[in-house]
Design a protein around this motif. Structure first.
Motif, PDB file in Angstrom:
ATOM      1  N   ILE A  36       0.879  -1.183   0.000  1.00 48.17           N
ATOM      2  CA  ILE A  36       0.000   0.000   0.000  1.00 48.17           C
ATOM      3  C   ILE A  36       0.910   1.225   0.000  1.00 48.17           C
ATOM      4  CG2 ILE A  36      -1.932   1.142   1.211  1.00 48.17           C
ATOM      5  CD1 ILE A  36      -2.361  -1.485   2.787  1.00 48.17           C
ATOM      6  N   ARG A  37       0.492   2.271  -0.682  1.00 50.50           N
ATOM      7  CA  ARG A  37       1.313   3.482  -0.638  1.00 50.50           C
ATOM      8  C   ARG A  37       0.575   4.593   0.088  1.00 50.50           C
ATOM      9  NH1 ARG A  37       5.963   5.023  -4.087  1.00 50.50           N
ATOM     10  NH2 ARG A  37       6.378   3.418  -5.626  1.00 50.50           N
ATOM     11  N   ALA A  38       1.365   5.417   0.766  1.00 48.44           N
ATOM     12  CA  ALA A  38       0.838   6.658   1.322  1.00 48.44           C
ATOM     13  C   ALA A  38       1.639   7.801   0.708  1.00 48.44           C
ATOM     14  CB  ALA A  38       0.972   6.663   2.833  1.00 48.44           C
ATOM     15  N   TYR A  39       0.948   8.881   0.359  1.00 45.97           N
ATOM     16  CA  TYR A  39       1.579  10.002  -0.341  1.00 45.97           C
ATOM     17  C   TYR A  39       1.521  11.267   0.512  1.00 45.97           C
ATOM     18  CZ  TYR A  39       1.633   7.222  -4.625  1.00 45.97           C
ATOM     19  OH  TYR A  39       1.886   6.254  -5.573  1.00 45.97           O
ATOM     20  N   TRP A  40       2.627  11.951   0.564  1.00 47.66           N
ATOM     21  CA  TRP A  40       2.721  13.198   1.327  1.00 47.66           C
ATOM     22  C   TRP A  40       2.197  14.352   0.464  1.00 47.66           C
ATOM     23  CZ3 TRP A  40       2.774  14.899   5.952  1.00 47.66           C
ATOM     24  CH2 TRP A  40       3.238  16.179   6.271  1.00 47.66           C
ATOM     25  N   ASP A 211      -4.745 -15.024 -15.007  1.00 46.87           N
ATOM     26  CA  ASP A 211      -3.683 -15.257 -14.016  1.00 46.87           C
ATOM     27  C   ASP A 211      -2.972 -13.976 -13.584  1.00 46.87           C
ATOM     28  OD1 ASP A 211      -4.230 -18.002 -13.987  1.00 46.87           O
ATOM     29  OD2 ASP A 211      -2.955 -18.338 -15.735  1.00 46.87           O
ATOM     30  N   ILE A 212      -3.773 -12.942 -13.412  1.00 46.81           N
ATOM     31  CA  ILE A 212      -3.223 -11.665 -12.936  1.00 46.81           C
ATOM     32  C   ILE A 212      -3.578 -11.475 -11.464  1.00 46.81           C
ATOM     33  CG2 ILE A 212      -3.438 -10.584 -15.199  1.00 46.81           C
ATOM     34  CD1 ILE A 212      -5.852  -8.949 -14.051  1.00 46.81           C
ATOM     35  N   LEU A 213      -2.849 -10.582 -10.803  1.00 49.91           N
ATOM     36  CA  LEU A 213      -3.344 -10.075  -9.533  1.00 49.91           C
ATOM     37  C   LEU A 213      -4.409  -9.031  -9.881  1.00 49.91           C
ATOM     38  CD1 LEU A 213      -2.918 -10.042  -6.364  1.00 49.91           C
ATOM     39  CD2 LEU A 213      -1.722  -7.896  -6.766  1.00 49.91           C
ATOM     40  N   GLU A 214      -5.538  -9.112  -9.199  1.00 49.87           N
ATOM     41  CA  GLU A 214      -6.623  -8.169  -9.488  1.00 49.87           C
ATOM     42  C   GLU A 214      -6.244  -6.816  -8.890  1.00 49.87           C
ATOM     43  OE1 GLU A 214     -10.226 -10.003  -8.090  1.00 49.87           O
ATOM     44  OE2 GLU A 214     -10.049 -11.649  -9.499  1.00 49.87           O
ATOM     45  N   GLY A 215      -5.528  -6.046  -9.675  1.00 46.84           N
ATOM     46  CA  GLY A 215      -4.875  -4.838  -9.183  1.00 46.84           C
ATOM     47  C   GLY A 215      -5.845  -3.715  -8.833  1.00 46.84           C
ATOM     48  N   ILE A 216      -5.495  -3.017  -7.771  1.00 44.89           N
ATOM     49  CA  ILE A 216      -6.297  -1.869  -7.341  1.00 44.89           C
ATOM     50  C   ILE A 216      -5.978  -0.658  -8.218  1.00 44.89           C
ATOM     51  CG2 ILE A 216      -6.577  -0.283  -5.358  1.00 44.89           C
ATOM     52  CD1 ILE A 216      -6.102  -3.117  -3.753  1.00 44.89           C
ATOM     53  N   CYS A 252       0.854  -0.605 -14.497  1.00 44.73           N
ATOM     54  CA  CYS A 252       0.334   0.120 -13.338  1.00 44.73           C
ATOM     55  C   CYS A 252       0.290  -0.802 -12.137  1.00 44.73           C
ATOM     56  CB  CYS A 252      -1.027   0.732 -13.642  1.00 44.73           C
ATOM     57  SG  CYS A 252      -2.338  -0.467 -13.852  1.00 44.73           S
ATOM     58  N   GLY A 253       0.480  -0.211 -10.989  1.00 44.79           N
ATOM     59  CA  GLY A 253       0.482  -0.965  -9.736  1.00 44.79           C
ATOM     60  C   GLY A 253       0.895  -0.029  -8.618  1.00 44.79           C
ATOM     61  N   THR A 254       0.681  -0.463  -7.405  1.00 48.27           N
ATOM     62  CA  THR A 254       1.023   0.381  -6.265  1.00 48.27           C
ATOM     63  C   THR A 254       2.505   0.749  -6.294  1.00 48.27           C
ATOM     64  OG1 THR A 254      -0.722  -0.614  -4.981  1.00 48.27           O
ATOM     65  CG2 THR A 254       1.044   0.463  -3.742  1.00 48.27           C
ATOM     66  N   GLY A 255       3.354  -0.248  -6.539  1.00 45.35           N
ATOM     67  CA  GLY A 255       4.790   0.012  -6.557  1.00 45.35           C
ATOM     68  C   GLY A 255       5.192   0.837  -7.762  1.00 45.35           C
ATOM     69  N   VAL A 256       4.854   0.348  -8.948  1.00 39.06           N
ATOM     70  CA  VAL A 256       5.326   0.968 -10.195  1.00 39.06           C
ATOM     71  C   VAL A 256       4.572   2.270 -10.510  1.00 39.06           C
ATOM     72  CG1 VAL A 256       3.762  -0.167 -11.850  1.00 39.06           C
ATOM     73  CG2 VAL A 256       6.124   0.269 -12.505  1.00 39.06           C
ATOM     74  N   GLN A 257       3.432   2.475  -9.854  1.00 40.43           N
ATOM     75  CA  GLN A 257       2.535   3.609 -10.090  1.00 40.43           C
ATOM     76  C   GLN A 257       2.010   3.498 -11.535  1.00 40.43           C
ATOM     77  OE1 GLN A 257       4.010   6.820  -7.069  1.00 40.43           O
ATOM     78  NE2 GLN A 257       5.776   6.170  -8.261  1.00 40.43           N
ATOM     79  N   VAL A 258       2.253   4.502 -12.388  1.00 36.02           N
ATOM     80  CA  VAL A 258       1.847   4.359 -13.790  1.00 36.02           C
ATOM     81  C   VAL A 258       3.097   4.609 -14.627  1.00 36.02           C
ATOM     82  CG1 VAL A 258       0.294   5.146 -15.616  1.00 36.02           C
ATOM     83  CG2 VAL A 258      -0.470   5.200 -13.226  1.00 36.02           C
ATOM     84  N   ALA A 259       3.611   3.572 -15.263  1.00 34.80           N
ATOM     85  CA  ALA A 259       4.885   3.687 -15.977  1.00 34.80           C
ATOM     86  C   ALA A 259       4.696   3.369 -17.456  1.00 34.80           C
ATOM     87  CB  ALA A 259       5.917   2.746 -15.368  1.00 34.80           C
TER      88      ALA A 259
END
Ligand code: PMP
Length: 306
Positions: A36-40, A211-216, A252-259
């Motif tokens: 999970i990410r938190a943003y300042w 076979d994906i993770l159902e990404g948020i 896209c993903g929590t880690g990679v954000q949108v790349a």
């Protein structure tokens, strides 16, 4: 480094959050986790946790698949997370890692009759891949794990060996990331992120049965593309060579954000430069996660009371 962890039902200094080498999950990969990410937000001097509820709902579903009984509800997990970030006095972009695992110390491959434990830590975190505006990627020689072997739908610690094999192969071969195919040869996702392509101005992403993770972040992209950019997403199987003829592509993903993806298997995607759709989605995403888009403000949980 984090200063604290939630471990064994309480907050402890991070050095005290240790497990034995006999721990079941350490031996057999029998754990689930979240990222999970938190943003300042500088102007508001506030830390926003992005879509925490959805992450903890998925965490509960992963645990269900693995016969892990979580002692905490989605709401309680949220409260523990906010408390931890306050204790850390986190005032920068932060990555939050909840873990639930088979904690019994002993030998024997199974999921039943074992103790479950929950742990949580958080640490400052920036970019996941350097070239977020144009990554060079390859199609992996490794296949994605299939639902009847190790379900990708659950975020299972042991399953990330599959991700690690494809990521390391890609990086050792000079690429930034890998795209992994299903065992029947269709596009599944990145090593640890979901994938979208653009064809004829339409967004396309593999369905949740590939076979994906159902990404948020994936769900976020589909919704905001429709609501803010007037772009529909088609969820359908994608052939490998569609990657080579796409106008744009992104992870896209929590880690990679949108790349954005610049090349796939040495072939430029579209112009090979950051395209208008991916740029639009990236800009929107970074505003949304920092709580700057009113319509999506309820996706952002504030850590500090004002
Ligand atoms: N697929 C995999 C394999 C992942 O590990 C991740 C990261 N959690 C994602 C997709 C993206 O999921 P999310 O957007 O929920 O972070």
């Amino acid at each position: 480094m984090p200063k604290y962890a939630f471990f064994g039902g309480e907050f402890v200094p991070i050095e005290k959050a240790k497990v034995s080498i006999m721990t079941h999950a350490f031996n057999y990969g029998t754990g689930c986790f979240e990222g999970i990410r938190a943003y300042w937000n500088e102007e508001e001097e506030q830390l926003f946790i992005f879509r925490m509820r959805e992450h903890y709902e998925r965490f509960h579903r992963s645990c269900g698949i693995l016969h892990i009984e979580l002692p905490y509800s989605v709401e309680q997990l949220g409260e523990i997370t906010v408390d931890l970030l306050r204790k850390e006095d986190a005032r920068t972009d932060t990555y939050i890692r909840p873990l639930a695992y088979k904690a019994t110390e002993g030998i024997g491959v199974r999921l039943h009759d074992l103790e479950d434990e929950f742990a949580l830590f958080a640490l400052p975190f920036g970019k996941y891949i350097e070239k977020e505006e144009g990554a060079n990627v390859c199609v992996s020689s490794w296949s994605r794990i299939s639902d009847n072997a190790v379900p990708a739908r659950a975020k299972i610690t042991g399953a990330y060996v599959n991700s690690a094999l494809s990521k390391t192969e890609a990086v050792l071969n000079g690429f930034d990331e890998a795209i992994v195919l299903t065992s029947d040869g269709h596009v599944s996702e990145g090593s640890a992120e979901n994938l979208f392509i653009v064809r004829n101005g339409v967004l396309i992403t593999p369905p949740v049965t590939e076979d994906i993770l159902e990404g948020i972040t994936r769900a976020t992209m589909i919704q905001v593309a429709r609501e803010k950019l007037d772009l529909e997403t088609v969820e359908r199987k994608i052939d490998r060579t569609e990657l080579y003829v796409a106008e744009e592509a992104f992870f896209c993903g929590t880690g990679v954000q949108v790349a954005a993806i610049a090349t796939i298997d040495h072939r430029p995607v579209g112009t090979g430069k950051l395209g208008p759709i991916v740029k639009g989605l990236r800009d929107l995403y970074f505003d949304i996660v920092r709580g700057k888009v009113e319509d999506y403000r309820d996706w952002c949980t504030p850590v500090y009371s004002k």
